[in-house]
Design an enzyme around this catalytic site. Structure first.
Site, PDB file in Angstrom:
ATOM      1  N   GLN A  51       0.810  -1.228   0.000  1.00  0.00           N
ATOM      2  CA  GLN A  51       0.000   0.000   0.000  1.00  0.00           C
ATOM      3  C   GLN A  51       0.844   1.280   0.000  1.00  0.00           C
ATOM      4  O   GLN A  51       0.325   2.346  -0.348  1.00  0.00           O
ATOM      5  CB  GLN A  51      -0.920   0.007   1.235  1.00  0.00           C
ATOM      6  CG  GLN A  51      -1.993  -1.068   1.191  1.00  0.00           C
ATOM      7  CD  GLN A  51      -2.831  -1.067   2.440  1.00  0.00           C
ATOM      8  OE1 GLN A  51      -2.473  -1.691   3.443  1.00  0.00           O
ATOM      9  NE2 GLN A  51      -3.935  -0.355   2.412  1.00  0.00           N
ATOM     10  N   CYS A  92     -10.642  -0.185   3.974  1.00  0.00           N
ATOM     11  CA  CYS A  92      -9.252  -0.274   3.514  1.00  0.00           C
ATOM     12  C   CYS A  92      -8.702   1.137   3.354  1.00  0.00           C
ATOM     13  O   CYS A  92      -9.393   2.008   2.791  1.00  0.00           O
ATOM     14  CB  CYS A  92      -9.196  -1.006   2.173  1.00  0.00           C
ATOM     15  SG  CYS A  92      -7.520  -1.205   1.531  1.00  0.00           S
ATOM     16  N   LEU A  93      -7.508   1.361   3.833  1.00  0.00           N
ATOM     17  CA  LEU A  93      -6.909   2.695   3.736  1.00  0.00           C
ATOM     18  C   LEU A  93      -6.639   3.083   2.278  1.00  0.00           C
ATOM     19  O   LEU A  93      -6.456   4.249   1.963  1.00  0.00           O
ATOM     20  CB  LEU A  93      -5.616   2.744   4.554  1.00  0.00           C
ATOM     21  CG  LEU A  93      -5.816   2.524   6.048  1.00  0.00           C
ATOM     22  CD1 LEU A  93      -4.489   2.523   6.779  1.00  0.00           C
ATOM     23  CD2 LEU A  93      -6.766   3.540   6.651  1.00  0.00           C
ATOM     24  N   HIS A 134      -6.649  -9.740   5.563  1.00  0.00           N
ATOM     25  CA  HIS A 134      -6.778  -8.558   4.696  1.00  0.00           C
ATOM     26  C   HIS A 134      -5.404  -8.073   4.234  1.00  0.00           C
ATOM     27  O   HIS A 134      -5.195  -7.804   3.046  1.00  0.00           O
ATOM     28  CB  HIS A 134      -7.509  -7.446   5.475  1.00  0.00           C
ATOM     29  CG  HIS A 134      -7.684  -6.168   4.739  1.00  0.00           C
ATOM     30  ND1 HIS A 134      -8.901  -5.726   4.268  1.00  0.00           N
ATOM     31  CD2 HIS A 134      -6.791  -5.217   4.369  1.00  0.00           C
ATOM     32  CE1 HIS A 134      -8.746  -4.560   3.645  1.00  0.00           C
ATOM     33  NE2 HIS A 134      -7.465  -4.226   3.701  1.00  0.00           N
ATOM     34  N   GLU A 135      -4.447  -8.003   5.184  1.00  0.00           N
ATOM     35  CA  GLU A 135      -3.105  -7.500   4.839  1.00  0.00           C
ATOM     36  C   GLU A 135      -2.351  -8.484   3.957  1.00  0.00           C
ATOM     37  O   GLU A 135      -1.621  -8.095   3.040  1.00  0.00           O
ATOM     38  CB  GLU A 135      -2.296  -7.213   6.118  1.00  0.00           C
ATOM     39  CG  GLU A 135      -2.906  -6.215   7.070  1.00  0.00           C
ATOM     40  CD  GLU A 135      -3.346  -4.918   6.413  1.00  0.00           C
ATOM     41  OE1 GLU A 135      -4.255  -4.272   6.950  1.00  0.00           O
ATOM     42  OE2 GLU A 135      -2.806  -4.550   5.335  1.00  0.00           O
TER      43      GLU A 135
HETATM   44  O1  K2U Z   1      -5.123  -2.659   4.884  1.00  0.00           O
HETATM   45  C1  K2U Z   1      -5.676  -1.631   5.235  1.00  0.00           C
HETATM   46  O2  K2U Z   1      -6.104  -0.808   4.428  1.00  0.00           O
HETATM   47  C2  K2U Z   1      -5.910  -1.403   6.685  1.00  0.00           C
HETATM   48  C3  K2U Z   1      -7.284  -1.793   7.075  1.00  0.00           C
HETATM   49  C4  K2U Z   1      -7.117  -3.140   7.706  1.00  0.00           C
HETATM   50  C5  K2U Z   1      -8.381  -3.816   8.118  1.00  0.00           C
HETATM   51  C6  K2U Z   1      -9.437  -3.984   7.241  1.00  0.00           C
HETATM   52  C7  K2U Z   1     -10.573  -4.650   7.660  1.00  0.00           C
HETATM   53  C8  K2U Z   1     -10.661  -5.135   8.939  1.00  0.00           C
HETATM   54  C9  K2U Z   1      -9.607  -4.964   9.797  1.00  0.00           C
HETATM   55  C10 K2U Z   1      -8.474  -4.307   9.387  1.00  0.00           C
HETATM   56  C11 K2U Z   1      -7.773  -0.590   7.873  1.00  0.00           C
HETATM   57  O3  K2U Z   1      -7.459  -0.754   9.191  1.00  0.00           O
HETATM   58  S1  K2U Z   1      -9.354  -0.082   7.501  1.00  0.00           S
HETATM   59  C12 K2U Z   1      -9.918   0.780   8.828  1.00  0.00           C
HETATM   60  C13 K2U Z   1     -10.528  -0.120   9.872  1.00  0.00           C
HETATM   61  C14 K2U Z   1     -10.287   0.136  11.184  1.00  0.00           C
HETATM   62  C15 K2U Z   1     -10.858  -0.691  12.151  1.00  0.00           C
HETATM   63  C16 K2U Z   1     -11.660  -1.758  11.792  1.00  0.00           C
HETATM   64  C17 K2U Z   1     -11.888  -2.007  10.463  1.00  0.00           C
HETATM   65  C18 K2U Z   1     -11.329  -1.178   9.481  1.00  0.00           C
HETATM   66 ZN    ZN Z   2      -6.468  -2.607   2.883  1.00  0.00          ZN
END
Ligand code: K2U
Ligand code: ZN
Length: 171
Positions: A51, A92-93, A134-135
């Protein structure tokens, strides 16, 4: 430490498959630290090197309530997946403001190298399990919107392109 630029979907670089880390050196540790700073600043609970346009198998996460338990996973592998699945809304960021339901394994066993270069293993469940999956998708060049219907994905693509264009127009 600098905050890093997060690639915005549908940037094609998000579909790059990351390469294994050859050596855990100071440069990699600095990248991990910068990714953690970037993740905390963006209120994320995880961030993959893909990312931030660095295509190595490195991810950071912190799913603690107090936001004080940073984890660095280098060359992460999922060694076991529960048969039980869970469905939950993901964001997702790299796809800001979009949240939609994705099905994931409820529990996963993970093996990785830590920031110190030493191997470690842990069991993840709940938000941590979802975040790891997800990561690790990101490290394979996969964005969560690819689990959604083609129609939803096209609408998200158009919305992200417009959002990025509007933001550039405001500079
Ligand atoms: O990968 C990313 O973009 C970070 C995501 C990771 C994530 C997605 C879904 C569920 C858990 C983690 C970001 O943290 S998205 C923002 C977020 C924050 C708390 C809970 C869910 C999503
Ligand atoms: Zn993501």
């Amino acid at each position: 430490m600098p905050q890093l630029n997060i690639l915005r979907y549908p940037d094609p670089r998000l579909h790059t498959v990351a390469k294994p880390v050859a050596e855990v050196d100071e440069r990699l540790r600095r990248l991990a630290d910068d990714m953690l700073e970037t993740m905390y600043a963006a209120d994320g609970v995880g961030l993959a090197a893909t990312q931030v346009d660095v295509h190595v198998r490195l991810l950071v996460m912190d799913t603690s309530a107090e936001r004080d338990q940073p984890q660095v996973l280098i060359n992460p592998e999922i060694t076991a997946r529960s048969a039980e699945m869970i469905r939950g809304d993901e964001g997702c960021l790299s796809v800001p403001t979009i949240y939609d339901e994705v099905e994931r394994h409820a529990r996963v066993s993970v093996r990785a190298l830590g920031r110190d270069g030493q191997p470690f293993e842990f069991e993840a469940e709940g938000l941590a399990a979802v975040c790891v999956q997800h990561e690790m998708d990101h490290l394979l060049g996969k964005v969560f919107v690819e689990y959604l219907s083609l129609l939803k994905r096209e609408r998200i693509k158009i919305k992200m392109i417009k959002k990025t264009r509007d933001e550039l127009g405001k500079r």
